[in-house]
Design a protein around this motif. Sequence first.
Motif, PDB file in Angstrom:
ATOM      1  N   THR A 195       1.021  -1.334   0.103  1.00  0.00           N
ATOM      2  CA  THR A 195       0.104   0.157  -0.012  1.00  0.00           C
ATOM      3  C   THR A 195       0.873   1.253   0.127  1.00  0.00           C
ATOM      4  OG1 THR A 195      -1.811  -1.212   1.194  1.00  0.00           O
ATOM      5  CG2 THR A 195      -1.788   1.486   1.334  1.00  0.00           C
ATOM      6  N   ALA A 215       2.249   1.860  -3.523  1.00  0.00           N
ATOM      7  CA  ALA A 215       1.634   2.072  -4.403  1.00  0.00           C
ATOM      8  C   ALA A 215       1.218   3.633  -4.270  1.00  0.00           C
ATOM      9  CB  ALA A 215       0.178   1.343  -4.373  1.00  0.00           C
ATOM     10  N   LEU A 216       0.874   4.165  -2.920  1.00  0.00           N
ATOM     11  CA  LEU A 216       0.906   5.628  -2.514  1.00  0.00           C
ATOM     12  C   LEU A 216       1.967   6.223  -2.990  1.00  0.00           C
ATOM     13  CD1 LEU A 216      -0.880   5.043   0.598  1.00  0.00           C
ATOM     14  CD2 LEU A 216      -1.902   6.145  -1.411  1.00  0.00           C
ATOM     15  N   ASN A 223       1.824   6.551  -7.061  1.00  0.00           N
ATOM     16  CA  ASN A 223       0.866   7.782  -7.313  1.00  0.00           C
ATOM     17  C   ASN A 223       1.326   9.291  -6.972  1.00  0.00           C
ATOM     18  OD1 ASN A 223      -1.515   6.338  -8.452  1.00  0.00           O
ATOM     19  ND2 ASN A 223      -1.500   5.123  -6.778  1.00  0.00           N
ATOM     20  N   LEU A 247       0.325  12.573  -0.998  1.00  0.00           N
ATOM     21  CA  LEU A 247       0.227  11.187  -1.032  1.00  0.00           C
ATOM     22  C   LEU A 247       1.713  10.809  -0.485  1.00  0.00           C
ATOM     23  CD1 LEU A 247      -1.445  10.489  -4.476  1.00  0.00           C
ATOM     24  CD2 LEU A 247      -2.169   9.915  -2.417  1.00  0.00           C
ATOM     25  N   SER A 262       1.969   8.006   2.465  1.00  0.00           N
ATOM     26  CA  SER A 262       2.956   6.760   2.102  1.00  0.00           C
ATOM     27  C   SER A 262       3.877   6.550   3.410  1.00  0.00           C
ATOM     28  CB  SER A 262       3.887   7.132   0.922  1.00  0.00           C
ATOM     29  OG  SER A 262       4.789   5.928   0.741  1.00  0.00           O
ATOM     30  N   VAL A 269      -6.157   5.105   5.372  1.00  0.00           N
ATOM     31  CA  VAL A 269      -5.632   4.348   4.073  1.00  0.00           C
ATOM     32  C   VAL A 269      -6.869   4.579   2.930  1.00  0.00           C
ATOM     33  CG1 VAL A 269      -5.607   1.869   3.173  1.00  0.00           C
ATOM     34  CG2 VAL A 269      -3.939   2.678   5.081  1.00  0.00           C
ATOM     35  N   ALA A 270      -8.245   4.508   3.481  1.00  0.00           N
ATOM     36  CA  ALA A 270      -9.387   4.649   2.444  1.00  0.00           C
ATOM     37  C   ALA A 270      -9.121   6.162   1.764  1.00  0.00           C
ATOM     38  CB  ALA A 270     -10.603   4.457   3.199  1.00  0.00           C
ATOM     39  N   THR A 301      -6.137   6.351  -0.494  1.00  0.00           N
ATOM     40  CA  THR A 301      -6.793   5.699  -1.714  1.00  0.00           C
ATOM     41  C   THR A 301      -7.534   6.458  -2.537  1.00  0.00           C
ATOM     42  OG1 THR A 301      -6.421   3.458  -0.565  1.00  0.00           O
ATOM     43  CG2 THR A 301      -7.630   3.529  -2.628  1.00  0.00           C
ATOM     44  N   ALA A 361      -5.541   9.186  -4.061  1.00  0.00           N
ATOM     45  CA  ALA A 361      -4.552   8.564  -5.043  1.00  0.00           C
ATOM     46  C   ALA A 361      -5.345   8.539  -6.507  1.00  0.00           C
ATOM     47  CB  ALA A 361      -3.913   7.484  -4.598  1.00  0.00           C
ATOM     48  N   SER A 362      -6.568   7.797  -6.326  1.00  0.00           N
ATOM     49  CA  SER A 362      -7.323   7.966  -7.299  1.00  0.00           C
ATOM     50  C   SER A 362      -7.770   9.186  -8.124  1.00  0.00           C
ATOM     51  CB  SER A 362      -8.772   6.942  -7.121  1.00  0.00           C
ATOM     52  OG  SER A 362      -8.516   5.723  -6.476  1.00  0.00           O
TER      53      SER A 362
END
Length: 112
Positions: A26, A29-30, A33, A56, A60, A91-92, A95, A98-99
């Motif tokens: 996770t 990925a952050l 991004n 972000l 991270s 985290v939600a 995410t 990041a999206s």
Amino acid sequence: MAAYSVPATGDPGLQPERTALAWSRTALALAVNALLSMRAGFVAGQPLLVAVGVVLFAASGAAVAIGTVRRRQLAGQRLVITPPRGALVGVAAATLLASVGGIASIFVEGAV
């Protein structure tokens, strides 16, 4: 949601390792991004995307810290089963951010 803990058994299996690896993935990925958002922001001259990238990166770092804490919680004498509520909400939110950053960077790239 209160923390639920149980006495550690002699062999917890690979659950602690899988949990720690999930937090590490996770965080990675952050961070990726964050780099993509910052790059798109610098190239297109969009300070909002650069700010998203900075946030972000902070998220991270927080995911790495939470992963370290969870690894210790799951490797101790008592297994703390439920992660902190703030960690799950964070985290939600990261995410989702990041999206949004990824989608915005696609539209900014297409406009340039």
